[in-house]
Design an enzyme around this catalytic site. Structure first.
Site, PDB file in Angstrom:
ATOM      1  N   ASN A 154       0.840  -1.197   0.000  1.00  0.00           N
ATOM      2  CA  ASN A 154       0.000   0.000   0.000  1.00  0.00           C
ATOM      3  C   ASN A 154       0.877   1.250   0.000  1.00  0.00           C
ATOM      4  OD1 ASN A 154       0.609   0.752   2.822  1.00  0.00           O
ATOM      5  ND2 ASN A 154      -0.423  -1.195   3.246  1.00  0.00           N
ATOM      6  N   PRO A 201      -2.852 -11.839  10.539  1.00  0.00           N
ATOM      7  CA  PRO A 201      -3.174 -11.596  11.953  1.00  0.00           C
ATOM      8  C   PRO A 201      -3.504 -10.129  12.174  1.00  0.00           C
ATOM      9  CG  PRO A 201      -0.870 -12.325  11.664  1.00  0.00           C
ATOM     10  CD  PRO A 201      -1.495 -12.297  10.311  1.00  0.00           C
ATOM     11  N   PHE A 246      -4.384   3.640  14.845  1.00  0.00           N
ATOM     12  CA  PHE A 246      -4.700   4.648  13.830  1.00  0.00           C
ATOM     13  C   PHE A 246      -5.816   4.088  12.962  1.00  0.00           C
ATOM     14  CE2 PHE A 246      -1.738   8.281  13.416  1.00  0.00           C
ATOM     15  CZ  PHE A 246      -0.964   8.034  14.536  1.00  0.00           C
ATOM     16  N   ASP A 278      -4.440  -6.416   5.296  1.00  0.00           N
ATOM     17  CA  ASP A 278      -5.438  -7.271   5.949  1.00  0.00           C
ATOM     18  C   ASP A 278      -5.344  -8.711   5.435  1.00  0.00           C
ATOM     19  OD1 ASP A 278      -6.468  -5.234   7.474  1.00  0.00           O
ATOM     20  OD2 ASP A 278      -7.867  -4.588   5.910  1.00  0.00           O
ATOM     21  N   ILE A 289      -2.709  -7.433  14.170  1.00  0.00           N
ATOM     22  CA  ILE A 289      -1.594  -7.188  15.096  1.00  0.00           C
ATOM     23  C   ILE A 289      -2.033  -6.415  16.335  1.00  0.00           C
ATOM     24  CG2 ILE A 289       0.660  -6.044  15.347  1.00  0.00           C
ATOM     25  CD1 ILE A 289       1.209  -6.717  12.419  1.00  0.00           C
ATOM     26  N   LYS A 333       8.742 -17.372 -10.478  1.00  0.00           N
ATOM     27  CA  LYS A 333       8.033 -16.223 -11.028  1.00  0.00           C
ATOM     28  C   LYS A 333       6.851 -16.703 -11.889  1.00  0.00           C
ATOM     29  CE  LYS A 333       8.716 -12.317 -14.042  1.00  0.00           C
ATOM     30  NZ  LYS A 333       9.507 -11.801 -15.126  1.00  0.00           N
ATOM     31  N   LYS A 392     -11.734  -3.392  19.210  1.00  0.00           N
ATOM     32  CA  LYS A 392     -10.372  -3.900  19.412  1.00  0.00           C
ATOM     33  C   LYS A 392      -9.827  -3.611  20.801  1.00  0.00           C
ATOM     34  CE  LYS A 392      -9.245  -3.997  14.571  1.00  0.00           C
ATOM     35  NZ  LYS A 392      -8.214  -3.956  13.547  1.00  0.00           N
TER      36      LYS A 392
END
Ligand SMILES: Cc1cc2nc3c(=O)[nH]c(=O)nc-3n(C[C@H](O)[C@H](O)[C@H](O)COP(=O)(O)O)c2cc1C
Length: 407
Positions: free
Chosen positions: A214, A312, A330, A283, A314, A293, A348
């Site tokens: 990302n 997982p 965050f 995720d 985290i 490859k 969470k």
């Protein structure tokens, strides 16, 4: 290098030099601060230029010395507001009795006083004057007023003076002044705490040469690591691949995938008091990582299907621990920012969450700016758009207030 001085690295210090015998010592001070990694820009009062030339300080600071408030050329280059915004700290050394009086009464009649009025960063003064001047009730009342308003007073020292007198009023010795300046960047808010921070993106391998990832730059996580160090914490930074330079005193653990990050977080959790999950953790990861490859058009295929499995969680795993560290997350969202963030906070079992809008490309991912809302169980603070560095300092202060139950 003295450990206490490491806090000066990459600091932007605006050095104000006023008119007094000790003005020549500003040359050595500039060198010492630079030796410790600080970037220096200098403003001189008109009187100061009678004691040391701007050319000397310009050559040493490797930047033009700023002298005038009402100069259209310099205003358009780096004017008083830009200078005030640029600085992490304004240090006036030496500070004359006259300058302290003008600062105390809120004058903005030259560049230095106006920049001090416009600044939001801390201001420190290092007085230097004859002992009789320093002892005068007017000077004493000005220095007390400045301190009561949050100005940091560095010195003065006691000893033999240029005029032959002995007493209090000497500019603090340059070594001590450099140390005292460095100490201003160490708030002590997290002294004795071990903070673990995850930062950057994770990379999830598809085959030996490809991955999915990302746009996280790691800027916010690295800025937080720096802010936590400045607050006196020991910092473990578990970082995905980024272009960021880690702060000097950080315990850096470099990882690649989400699973890697998870394992390293778990293995250091027992020593952690505060956990801040800033990393943009994938995720999902490809279920199978190909050994070779993947070739184009194998068997004439025009599409490629990849199956993903969940990584997982985290931060949720950290917050499940008993006892758990103070856990900060965050939430990078593109819509319903506050609602999603509060849901994540509750589900969470986090202590604090910082919600930011990543739909706006001027802020959030890869930008130097961030606009956030900080939420906890019974409260929230909307933060205006600010640098990731400034936001990090605010987050550290809010964490420290939670630990001390003062918020
Ligand atoms: C030779 C000389 C030495 C001076 N030394 C000092 C000094 O050490 N500290 C001080 O506060 N003022 C000292 N002064 C007085 C300041 O230069 C004077 O107050 C000046 O207006 C300060 O201007 P500024 O605050 O805008 O820099 C000295 C003046 C002269 C002529």
């Amino acid at each position: 290098m003295n450990n206490a001085l490491l806090t000066l690295r990459n600091r932007r210090i605006l050095l104000g030099v006023t008119g007094g015998i000790a003005a020549y010592k500003a040359a050595e001070l500039t060198r010492r601060l630079q030796d410790q990694g600080a970037e220096i820009r200098i403003i001189m009062t008109r009187s100061a230029t009678e004691f040391i030339t701007p050319l000397t300080l310009q050559a040493l600071s490797r930047n033009p010395v700023h002298l005038d408030l009402l100069n259209p050329d310099t205003e358009s280059a780096m004017g008083h507001i830009d200078l005030a915004r640029w600085a992490d700290l304004i240090l006036i050394a030496p500070a004359s009795a006259n300058f302290m009086a003008r600062l105390a009464s809120g004058h903005g009649d030259d560049l230095l006083t106006t920049v001090c009025l416009a600044a939001e960063c801390p201001v420190a003064v290092a007085p230097a004057m004859n002992q009789a001047m320093w002892a005068k009730p007017a000077v004493q009342s000005n220095q007390k007023l400045l301190v009561s308003r949050g100005v940091h007073l560095l010195g003065p020292d006691h000893g033999i003076q240029a005029c032959g007198d002995t007493g209090a009023g000497r500019l603090l010795d340059i070594e001590k002044l450099t140390l005292a300046t460095s100490a201003l960047f160490d708030s002590g808010e997290l002294t004795g705490q071990t903070v673990m921070i995850t930062a950057g993106p994770t990379r999830e391998a598809i085959d030996p040469v490809r991955y999915i990832s990302n746009h996280s730059s790691g800027k916010q996580g690295y800025a937080l690591a720096e802010a936590a160090l400045d607050a006196g914490a020991r910092v473990i930074l578990i970082s995905g691949p980024t272009q960021q330079t880690p702060p000097d005193r950080v315990d850096l653990v470099s990882v690649v995938s989400a699973q890697d990050m998870h394992e390293n977080v778990q293995s250091r959790l027992a020593e952690t008091d505060i956990f801040i999950g800033v990393a943009a953790v994938a995720d999902y990861r490809p279920k199978l990582v190909q050994n070779q490859k993947i070739k184009k058009n194998t068997h004439g295929q025009r599409t490629l299907m990849l199956e993903f499995v969940e990584n997982p969680d985290i931060i949720a795993e950290v917050a499940k621990r008993d006892p758990k560290p103070f856990t900060v997350g965050f939430a990078a969202e593109t819509e319903h920012i506050e609602d999603y963030a509060r849901k994540k906070l509750t589900e969470k079992k986090l202590d604090l969450i910082i919600a930011n809008n990543v739909a706006d490309t001027d802020i959030g991912f890869n930008s130097d700016l961030n606009e956030t809302t900080i939420l906890w169980e019974n409260g929230k603070i909307d933060m205006p758009t600010m640098s990731k560095k400034a936001l990090s300092q605010k987050i550290v202060t809010i964490i420290s207030q939670h630990l001390k139950h003062t918020i």
